[in-house]
Design an enzyme around this catalytic site. Sequence first.
Site, PDB file in Angstrom:
ATOM      1  N   SER A  15      28.336  60.623  85.301  1.00 24.62           N
ATOM      2  CA  SER A  15      28.417  62.090  85.833  1.00 24.62           C
ATOM      3  C   SER A  15      28.023  62.512  86.927  1.00 24.62           C
ATOM      4  CB  SER A  15      27.804  62.824  84.596  1.00 24.62           C
ATOM      5  OG  SER A  15      26.647  63.179  84.677  1.00 24.62           O
ATOM      6  N   GLY A  17      25.031  60.876  90.254  1.00 24.92           N
ATOM      7  CA  GLY A  17      24.417  60.336  91.292  1.00 24.92           C
ATOM      8  C   GLY A  17      25.471  58.729  91.625  1.00 24.92           C
ATOM      9  N   ARG A  38      25.965  61.111  78.500  1.00 20.69           N
ATOM     10  CA  ARG A  38      25.160  62.481  77.316  1.00 20.69           C
ATOM     11  C   ARG A  38      25.335  63.421  77.043  1.00 20.69           C
ATOM     12  NH1 ARG A  38      19.045  63.155  77.107  1.00 20.69           N
ATOM     13  NH2 ARG A  38      19.462  64.635  79.457  1.00 20.69           N
ATOM     14  N   ASP A  63      24.699  59.792  73.758  1.00 22.73           N
ATOM     15  CA  ASP A  63      23.212  60.119  73.829  1.00 22.73           C
ATOM     16  C   ASP A  63      23.018  58.633  73.999  1.00 22.73           C
ATOM     17  OD1 ASP A  63      20.797  59.722  73.773  1.00 22.73           O
ATOM     18  OD2 ASP A  63      20.733  62.064  73.281  1.00 22.73           O
ATOM     19  N   SER A 139      19.123  47.729  88.020  1.00 23.76           N
ATOM     20  CA  SER A 139      17.680  47.781  87.272  1.00 23.76           C
ATOM     21  C   SER A 139      17.162  49.052  88.647  1.00 23.76           C
ATOM     22  CB  SER A 139      17.572  46.865  87.762  1.00 23.76           C
ATOM     23  OG  SER A 139      16.287  46.297  87.396  1.00 23.76           O
ATOM     24  N   TYR A 153       8.710  52.699  83.303  1.00 22.33           N
ATOM     25  CA  TYR A 153       9.484  52.997  84.005  1.00 22.33           C
ATOM     26  C   TYR A 153       9.659  51.795  84.319  1.00 22.33           C
ATOM     27  CZ  TYR A 153      13.625  53.708  87.559  1.00 22.33           C
ATOM     28  OH  TYR A 153      14.813  53.603  87.812  1.00 22.33           O
ATOM     29  N   LYS A 157      13.123  48.093  83.597  1.00 26.75           N
ATOM     30  CA  LYS A 157      14.088  48.073  84.563  1.00 26.75           C
ATOM     31  C   LYS A 157      13.729  46.238  84.200  1.00 26.75           C
ATOM     32  CE  LYS A 157      15.929  51.362  85.894  1.00 26.75           C
ATOM     33  NZ  LYS A 157      17.398  51.516  85.983  1.00 26.75           N
TER      34      LYS A 157
END
Length: 268
Positions: A15, A17, A38, A63, A139, A153, A157
């Site tokens: 949606s 980026g 989501r 989600d 990643s 985070y 990744k």
Amino acid sequence: MPHRFHGRYLITGASQGIGFEIARILGKRNCELLLLSRSETKLEKARKLLAKDNISCQTITCDLAKPESIQKAAKQIRRSCATLNGIINNAGYAYPGYFHELPIEEFSKTMAVDYLGAALISRELVELVAKGGLLSFTSSVVGFMGVFGYSAYAPAKFALMGLAETLRQELYFRDIQVSVLCPPDTDTPGYHEENKTKPPETMALSKTAKLMTAQEVAESFVRGVERGQFLITCNLESAFLYHFHRIFPSLSHRIILGLIKKARKKQS
């Protein structure tokens, strides 16, 4: 043979980026798009923006942190699609902060969205991917070298890297290309959210690297896939970091520590 983009693709985190920019590129190549996110509101906004470029798409709300939502979305996709030419796992989430201060739920949430979400939606739908198709994961540079402030985070990744390497072997016999995208800091809504909680040391490290645009990363992704690359590092700086960190891990560690020490001196 390197993958050539054609046919139908599922793109998660599409949606906005990087995922949205990948969708725009593939849409201009007349690929059929299934965009998963989501937020129904953000998906509708993305659909309208793509329509301005005469690109149509199907949108699916899901989600990825919830297995039951993944199963529901997968059933919906299987009902409407007999085959896919690729699954592009791009959804991601980061909440940087000092390890001892991060809310405990952030560790499970990040792993659920960044790793398990990609693993489970791929597991549900990989049988639909046609011979010669694509399975990709997004990643991060933080997926091959740990970085101060990303204790929740980075492990997620890193896990994606391990999954991609494993599936690269398994899916070889179905002639499915597996690629993993490792972008550096990228100018996206998610990046600006991260900046709200980044420790000063993490901010200082970020400033040593060039901030890429989402469009640049998407273009690097498409180019890398079409070259048959497994690891797509997006720019020369990130490629250098990858190889330097692998060959000289101790020196890499000392350099990063030096930058962190400088940042701490500025604070005091």
